[in-house]
Write an enzyme that holds these catalytic residues in place. Structure first.
Site, short mmCIF file in Angstrom:
data_model
loop_
_atom_site.label_atom_id
_atom_site.label_comp_id
_atom_site.label_asym_id
_atom_site.label_seq_id
_atom_site.Cartn_x
_atom_site.Cartn_y
_atom_site.Cartn_z
CE LYS A 138 -1.07 -10.18 -3.31
NZ LYS A 138 -2.27 -9.86 -2.61
CG HIS B 26 -1.84 -1.10 1.40
ND1 HIS B 26 -1.71 -2.04 2.38
CD2 HIS B 26 -2.94 -1.46 0.68
CE1 HIS B 26 -2.69 -2.93 2.30
NE2 HIS B 26 -3.45 -2.61 1.26
CB SER C 137 -4.19 -7.02 4.51
OG SER C 137 -3.90 -5.77 3.93
P1 AMP Z 1 -6.31 -4.01 -0.48
O1 AMP Z 1 -6.19 -3.21 0.77
O2 AMP Z 1 -5.81 -5.41 -0.36
O3 AMP Z 1 -7.67 -3.89 -1.11
O4 AMP Z 1 -5.31 -3.34 -1.52
C1 AMP Z 1 -5.40 -1.98 -1.84
C2 AMP Z 1 -4.52 -1.70 -3.02
O5 AMP Z 1 -3.17 -2.03 -2.70
C3 AMP Z 1 -4.90 -2.55 -4.25
O6 AMP Z 1 -4.79 -1.75 -5.42
C4 AMP Z 1 -3.86 -3.63 -4.23
O7 AMP Z 1 -3.59 -4.17 -5.50
C5 AMP Z 1 -2.66 -2.88 -3.69
N1 AMP Z 1 -1.70 -3.84 -3.12
C6 AMP Z 1 -1.95 -4.76 -2.16
N2 AMP Z 1 -0.84 -5.51 -1.94
C7 AMP Z 1 0.11 -5.04 -2.78
C8 AMP Z 1 1.46 -5.40 -3.03
N3 AMP Z 1 2.06 -6.39 -2.38
N4 AMP Z 1 2.14 -4.70 -3.97
C9 AMP Z 1 1.53 -3.69 -4.65
N5 AMP Z 1 0.27 -3.31 -4.45
C10 AMP Z 1 -0.44 -3.97 -3.54
#
Ligand code: AMP
Length: 281
Positions: A148, A36, A185
């Protein structure tokens, strides 16, 4: 600054726009990590003002999924955001964001019939609905998403195109732990033994990348190589492994010729993890 009220968020954005500021937006479900953070830092470099949403979106979880257990730590997330140039953390209550008689859906067809879309029915409808709401409330110039969630990026880009939304989608590379595990997460769910087993995702993608670098161009052969790597890990249960066209997400079976995406979804114990690599032939 933490903002919970939609009206207040809209007021802040109106003021920023009047002052001529550009707005970058990073949608998240919180439990922020370095993945993030990389999106947020890029948004801070490229925009005058940055909004990060922290919202565990109930409509994108299936009835048997981990909505209740999903890690939440708003205080810690806010202090991370403060250190990396975020102007507003927007964290509305679901009760304010969704109407009891909410009737409008945002469904992107085709692209959501495969991969996570077929394994998690309704997931992308929930994602598209909440992202549309946030785009309307925050009116960002640019919105930042991680590679991701490769299918999510493709679906959001199609939604933005089809609905003529005036926002640029910026895609950021996958951030990994030093041993290769993609940051997520959900990694906090893993026991030490499962954490070790989870390396099978990135390892299997390395196997595929090496085969591609060595000239392998048959999708079925590549898929077989991935599968045989993953089945060696006793704690891993495959949800899907595919070789797809990176634009249409259509599954490829024979000779591959263009840009491909190799997405994998694997249960490690009860935890479902995803990872992928993109490859240009
Ligand atoms: P989430 O909180 O899992 O919904 O993720 C929020 C944003 O962060 C989304 O656009 C995900 O693709 C991005 N994200 C989550 N994990 C990663 C990671 N390891 N590398 C890059 N972006 C990430």
């Amino acid at each position: 600054m933490l903002v919970k009220s939609i009206k207040e968020m809209q007021g802040i954005v109106k003021k920023w726009k009047k002052e001529g500021h550009s707005v970058g937006f990073v949608p998240t479900m919180g439990a922020l990590h370095e993945g993030h953070q990389s999106l947020i830092e890029r948004a801070a470099r490229e925009n005058d003002r940055v909004v990060v949403s922290i919202f565990v979106n109930p409509t994108q979880f299936g009835p048997t999924e981990d909505f209740d257990a999903y890690p939440r730590d708003l205080e810690k997330d806010c202090s991370l955001c403060q250190g990396v140039g975020v102007h507003v953390v927007f964290s509305p209550d679901a009760k304010e964001l969704y109407f009891p008689d909410q009737s409008t859906m945002v469904h992107v067809s085709g692209l959501t019939d495969v991969l996570c879309g077929s394994k998690r029915p309704g997931h992308f409808d929930g994602v598209c609905l909440v992202v549309s709401k946030f785009f309307n409330i925050i009116q960002p110039d640019k919105a930042y998403f991680g590679q991701k969630d490769a299918q999510q990026v493709t679906v959001i880009k199609r939604m933005v195109r089809d609905l003529n939304l005036d926002v640029e989608i910026v895609v950021c590379p996958i951030v990994r732990e030093s041993d290769g595990l993609a940051r997520s997460s959900r990694n906090v769910y893993l026991s030490p033994e499962e954490r070790q087993a989870a390396l099978v995702l990135s390892r299997s993608l390395e196997v595929a990348k090496n085969a591609l670098n060595n000239g392998e161009r048959n999708a079925s052969v590549l898929k077989a190589a991935l599968l045989s790597c993953i089945v060696q890990e006793p704690l891993a249960e495959i949800d899907y492994v595919e070789i797809v066209d990176s634009e249409s997400l259509q599954v490829l079976k024979g000779k591959i010729a263009n840009s491909i995406l190799i997405p994998v979804a694997v249960f490690i114990g009860k935890t479902r993890l995803i990872d992928n690599i993109a490859y240009k032939i």
